[in-house]
Design a protein around this motif. Sequence first.
Motif, short mmCIF file in Angstrom:
data_model
loop_
_atom_site.label_atom_id
_atom_site.label_comp_id
_atom_site.label_asym_id
_atom_site.label_seq_id
_atom_site.Cartn_x
_atom_site.Cartn_y
_atom_site.Cartn_z
N PHE A 177 20.08 11.29 7.49
CA PHE A 177 19.27 10.52 6.55
C PHE A 177 18.85 9.21 7.20
CE2 PHE A 177 22.05 13.08 3.74
CZ PHE A 177 21.07 13.79 3.07
N THR A 178 17.71 8.67 6.78
CA THR A 178 17.26 7.40 7.32
C THR A 178 17.97 6.25 6.62
OG1 THR A 178 15.48 7.12 5.70
CG2 THR A 178 14.96 8.40 7.69
N SER A 179 17.91 5.07 7.21
CA SER A 179 18.56 3.90 6.61
C SER A 179 17.95 3.58 5.24
CB SER A 179 18.45 2.69 7.54
OG SER A 179 17.11 2.39 7.82
N ALA A 180 16.64 3.77 5.12
CA ALA A 180 15.99 3.51 3.84
C ALA A 180 16.46 4.49 2.76
CB ALA A 180 14.47 3.59 3.98
N LEU B 209 13.29 -3.14 2.27
CA LEU B 209 12.50 -2.07 1.66
C LEU B 209 12.91 -1.85 0.21
CD1 LEU B 209 12.32 0.52 4.58
CD2 LEU B 209 10.36 -0.51 3.41
N ALA B 210 14.22 -1.98 -0.06
CA ALA B 210 14.70 -1.81 -1.43
C ALA B 210 14.21 -2.93 -2.34
CB ALA B 210 16.23 -1.75 -1.44
N ALA C 70 0.83 -1.21 0.00
CA ALA C 70 0.00 0.00 0.00
C ALA C 70 0.87 1.25 0.00
CB ALA C 70 -0.92 0.00 1.22
N ALA C 71 2.00 1.19 0.71
CA ALA C 71 2.89 2.35 0.78
C ALA C 71 4.23 1.94 1.37
CB ALA C 71 2.27 3.45 1.63
N LYS C 72 5.26 2.70 1.00
CA LYS C 72 6.59 2.53 1.60
C LYS C 72 6.90 3.78 2.41
CE LYS C 72 8.89 -0.25 -1.98
NZ LYS C 72 10.15 -0.38 -2.77
N ARG C 73 7.43 3.58 3.61
CA ARG C 73 7.86 4.70 4.43
C ARG C 73 9.36 4.59 4.64
NH1 ARG C 73 2.81 4.84 8.81
NH2 ARG C 73 1.26 5.65 7.32
N THR C 74 9.94 5.48 5.43
CA THR C 74 11.40 5.49 5.58
C THR C 74 11.94 4.24 6.25
OG1 THR C 74 11.14 6.77 7.63
CG2 THR C 74 11.61 8.00 5.62
N TYR D 205 -1.47 -3.47 7.41
CA TYR D 205 -0.49 -3.81 8.45
C TYR D 205 0.77 -2.97 8.23
CZ TYR D 205 -3.31 -8.00 9.36
OH TYR D 205 -4.33 -8.86 9.68
N GLU D 206 1.22 -2.29 9.28
CA GLU D 206 2.49 -1.56 9.18
C GLU D 206 3.60 -2.48 9.70
OE1 GLU D 206 4.71 2.65 10.27
OE2 GLU D 206 2.79 2.19 11.20
N VAL D 207 4.62 -2.70 8.87
CA VAL D 207 5.71 -3.59 9.26
C VAL D 207 7.04 -2.83 9.19
CG1 VAL D 207 4.58 -5.75 8.63
CG2 VAL D 207 5.83 -4.51 6.89
N GLY D 208 7.81 -2.88 10.26
CA GLY D 208 9.14 -2.30 10.25
C GLY D 208 10.04 -3.18 9.41
N MET D 209 10.89 -2.58 8.59
CA MET D 209 11.74 -3.35 7.68
C MET D 209 13.14 -2.76 7.60
SD MET D 209 9.08 -4.11 4.52
CE MET D 209 9.77 -5.66 3.99
N SER D 210 14.10 -3.62 7.26
CA SER D 210 15.47 -3.15 7.02
C SER D 210 15.49 -2.41 5.68
CB SER D 210 16.43 -4.33 6.97
OG SER D 210 16.21 -5.11 5.79
N ALA D 211 16.52 -1.60 5.49
CA ALA D 211 16.67 -0.89 4.22
C ALA D 211 16.79 -1.89 3.07
CB ALA D 211 17.90 0.00 4.27
N ARG D 212 17.43 -3.02 3.33
CA ARG D 212 17.60 -4.06 2.31
C ARG D 212 16.24 -4.60 1.84
NH1 ARG D 212 18.03 -9.67 3.09
NH2 ARG D 212 19.06 -10.78 1.40
#
Length: 197
Positions: free
Chosen positions: A163-166, A35-36, A10-14, A26-33
Motif C-alpha cells: 500500500f502507498t503511504s497515502a 494529503l490527508a 484539481a486532484a489527489k493522487r497516492t 502543478y503536481e506537488v509531491g506530498m506527505s500522507a499527513r
Amino acid sequence: MIAFLNGCVAAKRTASALIDVNGVGYEVGMSARSLALLPQAPQQVLVHTHLQVRDDSWQLFGFMDSDEKECFERLITVSGVGAKVALAALSTYSPAQLAHHVAQQDVAAIQRIPGVGKKGASRIVLELKGSLVASDDDEAATVPAAPDSSHALATEALLSMGFTSAECELALKGAPEEAAEAALIQYALKRLGTDGA
C-alpha cells in the motif's frame, strides 16, 4: 523559487496532488499527513512548496504548513536522505514529534520511518540534533508518542504489503488512538477492502 501555490485542488493522487493555479496545473509531491489535510477538489487551498532542481528534472513538493516544509528542508540536508525518505518521515511523524525523537537521540523511533535503517537513523540524529526545534509545548509533542508508535508500526506493515503511504494514512484515519499495532492493521485492511485476506 516557487514558495507557495494558492489555487484549487484539481486532484489527489497516492503521493501527490494537482493544484490548479489560474489554469496551470502543478503536481506537488506530498506527505500522507499533508494529503490527508488537503481539502477535496475543487476547494481553494494554500500549499507551501519546495522546488527541487536537478539536471534532469524539476520536482515540486507541497506542505500544508510551514513547519512541515522547514522540517523537510532540514531532512534533505542529511547525507543519504532524499525527498522520498523525507516525505516518508513526515508521513510517519509530525514535525514536533520528529524533533522530539531527534532531541532524545531515539534512533529506534527514527528507524520506524520506511526506508530508514539504523545507520540512516543515526545520521539523522547526529546531523539534525539541535537544528530541529519542537513546539513550545514539548508535552504536546510527546503525549501522543505511544499511540503514534503503534500507528507508525502499523503504517510500516501496510507499506510492506504494497500500500502507498497515502493509502495507509487514509486507512488509519479515525482509528482508536490507544489501539495496538495488530488492531490498527486489521482496522486499516477492512477500510481498504481486503479484510486481511
